[in-house]
Write a protein that holds these residues in place. Structure first.
Motif, PDB file in Angstrom:
ATOM      1  N   ASP A 191      70.566  36.480   8.498  1.00 40.34           N
ATOM      2  CA  ASP A 191      71.029  35.703   9.592  1.00 40.34           C
ATOM      3  C   ASP A 191      70.637  34.475   9.489  1.00 40.34           C
ATOM      4  O   ASP A 191      71.299  33.412  10.158  1.00 40.34           O
ATOM      5  CB  ASP A 191      70.134  36.175  10.877  1.00 40.34           C
ATOM      6  N   ASN A 216      55.121  40.778   6.562  1.00 42.62           N
ATOM      7  CA  ASN A 216      55.654  41.839   6.320  1.00 42.62           C
ATOM      8  C   ASN A 216      55.056  42.965   5.915  1.00 42.62           C
ATOM      9  O   ASN A 216      55.174  44.062   6.204  1.00 42.62           O
ATOM     10  CB  ASN A 216      57.158  41.390   6.028  1.00 42.62           C
ATOM     11  N   ARG A 261      74.924  41.119   3.360  1.00 40.09           N
ATOM     12  CA  ARG A 261      74.226  42.327   3.735  1.00 40.09           C
ATOM     13  C   ARG A 261      74.913  43.186   2.637  1.00 40.09           C
ATOM     14  O   ARG A 261      74.400  44.245   2.351  1.00 40.09           O
ATOM     15  CB  ARG A 261      74.430  42.820   5.338  1.00 40.09           C
ATOM     16  N   ALA A 272      63.690  44.938   4.199  1.00 38.47           N
ATOM     17  CA  ALA A 272      64.136  44.832   5.365  1.00 38.47           C
ATOM     18  C   ALA A 272      64.218  43.639   5.872  1.00 38.47           C
ATOM     19  O   ALA A 272      64.919  42.879   6.774  1.00 38.47           O
ATOM     20  CB  ALA A 272      62.948  45.425   6.307  1.00 38.47           C
ATOM     21  N   TRP A 273      63.174  42.686   5.560  1.00 37.18           N
ATOM     22  CA  TRP A 273      63.346  41.275   5.732  1.00 37.18           C
ATOM     23  C   TRP A 273      64.320  40.412   5.474  1.00 37.18           C
ATOM     24  O   TRP A 273      65.079  39.865   6.284  1.00 37.18           O
ATOM     25  CB  TRP A 273      62.106  40.621   5.173  1.00 37.18           C
ATOM     26  N   MET A 292      67.597  42.009   4.744  1.00 33.55           N
ATOM     27  CA  MET A 292      68.459  42.441   5.572  1.00 33.55           C
ATOM     28  C   MET A 292      68.572  42.137   6.772  1.00 33.55           C
ATOM     29  O   MET A 292      69.639  41.614   7.417  1.00 33.55           O
ATOM     30  CB  MET A 292      68.415  43.945   5.442  1.00 33.55           C
ATOM     31  N   VAL A 293      67.540  41.937   7.664  1.00 34.34           N
ATOM     32  CA  VAL A 293      67.567  41.599   8.990  1.00 34.34           C
ATOM     33  C   VAL A 293      67.378  40.251   9.309  1.00 34.34           C
ATOM     34  O   VAL A 293      68.194  39.677   9.959  1.00 34.34           O
ATOM     35  CB  VAL A 293      66.273  42.425   9.747  1.00 34.34           C
ATOM     36  N   ASP A 294      66.502  39.378   8.531  1.00 35.26           N
ATOM     37  CA  ASP A 294      66.243  38.012   9.200  1.00 35.26           C
ATOM     38  C   ASP A 294      66.980  37.141   8.146  1.00 35.26           C
ATOM     39  O   ASP A 294      67.615  36.444   8.822  1.00 35.26           O
ATOM     40  CB  ASP A 294      64.792  37.902   9.239  1.00 35.26           C
TER      41      ASP A 294
END
Length: 567
Positions: free
Chosen positions: A132, A203, A101, A124-125, A127-129
């Motif tokens: 991880d 998305n 990130r 956003a995809w 960064m968030v998913d």
């Protein structure tokens, strides 16, 4: 794609994915060591249980008690090792996700001259998913790379020491498993690619739908967009089900092989204990050895099962790492923040044969040759979508021209635009759930109270602040609850004033305001930008009437609209 090309691509993907694990490698190594220790403790636990069973059969009460104590102690130690290994793996995963990130933040934010064209949905995809996805894979796979060979070797050694024919059965069935995992991987890669593409598409559709909901409603296109969303969701569902089917089938084949191996050993041990089967030169089986072999044989395949699960997750993580790499590939290893120009004189702007074309477009969005004199107001007009905001982003250095050059100039310096070197006020004012003072201070976090008050005065906020319940300490709700749209714009102007920039870029600063509020905002801008160079993109007549020069964008070409008397 040839076999060699596929192999080279696989090697490249592996190296890229492995490199992502660097921030958590220490924690993953410790987790793998504890996984191996857990295996040894579990072997000891099952040995204690088999010993206890043999003691019960032999009616040896002392051995029975000792066996139960040993079983309880080794069981608790094994549980502790397992919990600690999970905790360390989670810590490593957090380190990996945080590292990714940080890389994404450096790539997506306009720093070090690197301008990201990544869309907000994909950003956003990632960064968030996606961060991880990579971190979760390494949390599962990295400890296994250390523990799996040692754990399997320990189980095989114990089995061979107790009864070597059972170890031979384990070795023979192990040879079938890599082929199954390889075949599963060939199908999983294709499915993971389809799933990633479908996710990216969904998305983008969802984000665009939320952004344009009002327009869609006005055009009566909500139903059509709903069908588009449904189609995109169905495509993602099909891609996901394909991946799950592949994982299920390969898992089924693996379970058949493992079950067959355990069944062969169980049948042989049962027949040997009953005296119906005996391998020449093999040691004699009793309850202790037979039960121990039956208990540890499933442990031999546990790392293989875990590797198989991680193998399927690997394809998803590989795709995630590829998307992240595409976003950050042009980011310098060490981000250096260029100093903002501290000139006390206004900054002029020169556009020389500037052309800008979005990727994939058939023609230029902007074509511009112009000079904005230092200390003047220039208004740029044009229909919606003509490229006004794009032109401002080129002047501010948020985008690079496809051709030509953009230069900032003073009496002594001519240079490329410097990110952060100008003040920017957009049509959408972002206000935090914080006090008025803190919202203004965003322009200069180290601003003194005197500087803040001077910014309030320059933006014409004195009367507004005096009318608030707690003045500058009044807390605004998220999005600016507690002030009007015009007052929020003036807070943005005060924030920009604090930056001390001599070049101001304003994108529709009076949009959605009534006539009185629009006039107040323009007056505030006149006070705050005294002596500065101002470039405004707008549809409104009020800012244009206050300008020195009005330009218009017509069919992508920037041209003079009309001269306006100097202030």
């Amino acid at each position: 794609m040839t076999t060699n090309e596929m192999y080279e691509k696989s090697e490249h993907d592996d190296a890229r994915l492995t490199g992502c694990a660097a921030p958590g490698r220490h924690w993953f190594g410790l987790s793998g060591t504890l996984r191996t220790l857990e295996t040894l403790l579990t072997i000891a636990r099952w040995g204690a249980l088999a010993w206890t069973a043999q003691a019960v059969l032999d009616r040896a009460a002392v051995r029975e008690t000792r066996g139960l104590v040993a079983f309880a102690v080794t069981g608790m130690l094994a549980v502790g090792a397992d919990w600690t290994a999970d905790t360390l793996a989670d810590r490593g995963a957090r380190a990996v996700a945080t590292g990714l990130r940080r890389q994404l933040t450096g790539a997506l934010l306009p720093t070090a001259g690197r301008i990201s064209e990544t869309g907000p949905a994909e950003a956003a995809w990632a960064m968030v998913d996606l961060a991880d996805d990579v971190a979760d894979f390494h949390a599962q796979a990295a400890p296994l790379r250390r523990s799996a060979p040692l754990s399997m070797l320990a189980v095989l050694a114990v089995t061979a020491a107790v009864h070597w024919p059972a170890a031979i059965v384990l070795v023979l069935t192990t040879a079938l498993l890599p082929l199954n995992m390889r075949l599963a991987g060939l199908f999983a890669q294709h499915g993971a690619d389809r799933q990633a593409a479908a996710t990216r598409h969904l998305n983008a559709v969802v984000l665009d739908s939320f952004r344009g909901l009002r327009t869609l409603r006005e055009l009566g296109a909500v139903g059509r967009r709903g069908r588009t969303l449904t189609t995109a969701a169905e495509q993602l569902n099909k891609a996901t089900m394909s991946v799950l089917r592949c994982a299920f089938l390969s898992g089924l084949v693996m379970d058949v092989v493992i079950t067959f191996s355990i069944a062969v050993n169980a049948t042989y041990i049962g027949l040997s204990l009953l005296g119906y089967a005996q391998v020449p030169h093999a040691p004699r089986l009793d309850l202790f050895t037979g039960l121990l072999v039956l208990l540890v044989c499933p442990m031999y395949f546990a790392p293989v099962r875990a590797r198989a699960a991680a193998f399927h997750q690997r394809e998803r993580a590989t795709n995630a790492a590829g998307v992240i790499r595409d976003i950050v590939k042009d980011t310098p290893a060490q981000v250096t923040h260029r100093a903002r120009p501290q000139s006390a004189e206004p900054v002029g702007v020169s556009l020389t044969a500037v052309r800008f074309r979005y990727g994939g477009a058939d023609q230029d969005t902007i074509r511009a040759d112009a000079d904005f004199a230092p200390g003047t107001w220039t208004v740029i007009t044009g229909v919606s979508g003509s490229g006004k905001s794009t032109l401002l982003s080129l002047i501010g250095g948020l985008r690079r021209p496809s051709a030509g050059e953009v230069r900032w100039r003073t009496s002594s310096v001519r240079r490329e635009p410097t990110l952060g070197g100008c003040a920017w006020v957009g049509q959408r004012t972002v206000l935090l759930d914080a006090t008025v003072r803190d919202n203004i201070r965003l322009g200069l976090p180290a601003a003194t109270e005197q500087q803040i008050l001077r910014a309030v005065d320059a933006a014409g906020l004195n009367a507004v602040v005096e009318g608030l319940p707690e003045g500058l300490n009044t807390r605004l709700g998220e999005g600016g609850r507690g002030v009007s749209t015009g007052e929020a714009r003036r807070i943005a102007i005060a924030r920009a004033f604090l930056r001390g920039a001599r070049l101001w870029l304003l994108d529709e600063p009076t949009a959605h305001l009534d006539a009185d509020s629009e006039r107040e905002v323009v007056e505030a801008l006149r006070r705050a930008t005294d002596g500065c160079t101002v470039v405004i993109a707008t549809h409104s007549f009020t800012p244009a009437a206050a300008a020195d020069t009005v330009l218009t964008i017509d069919d992508g070409l920037l041209r003079a609209a009309r001269p306006v008397n100097a202030r």
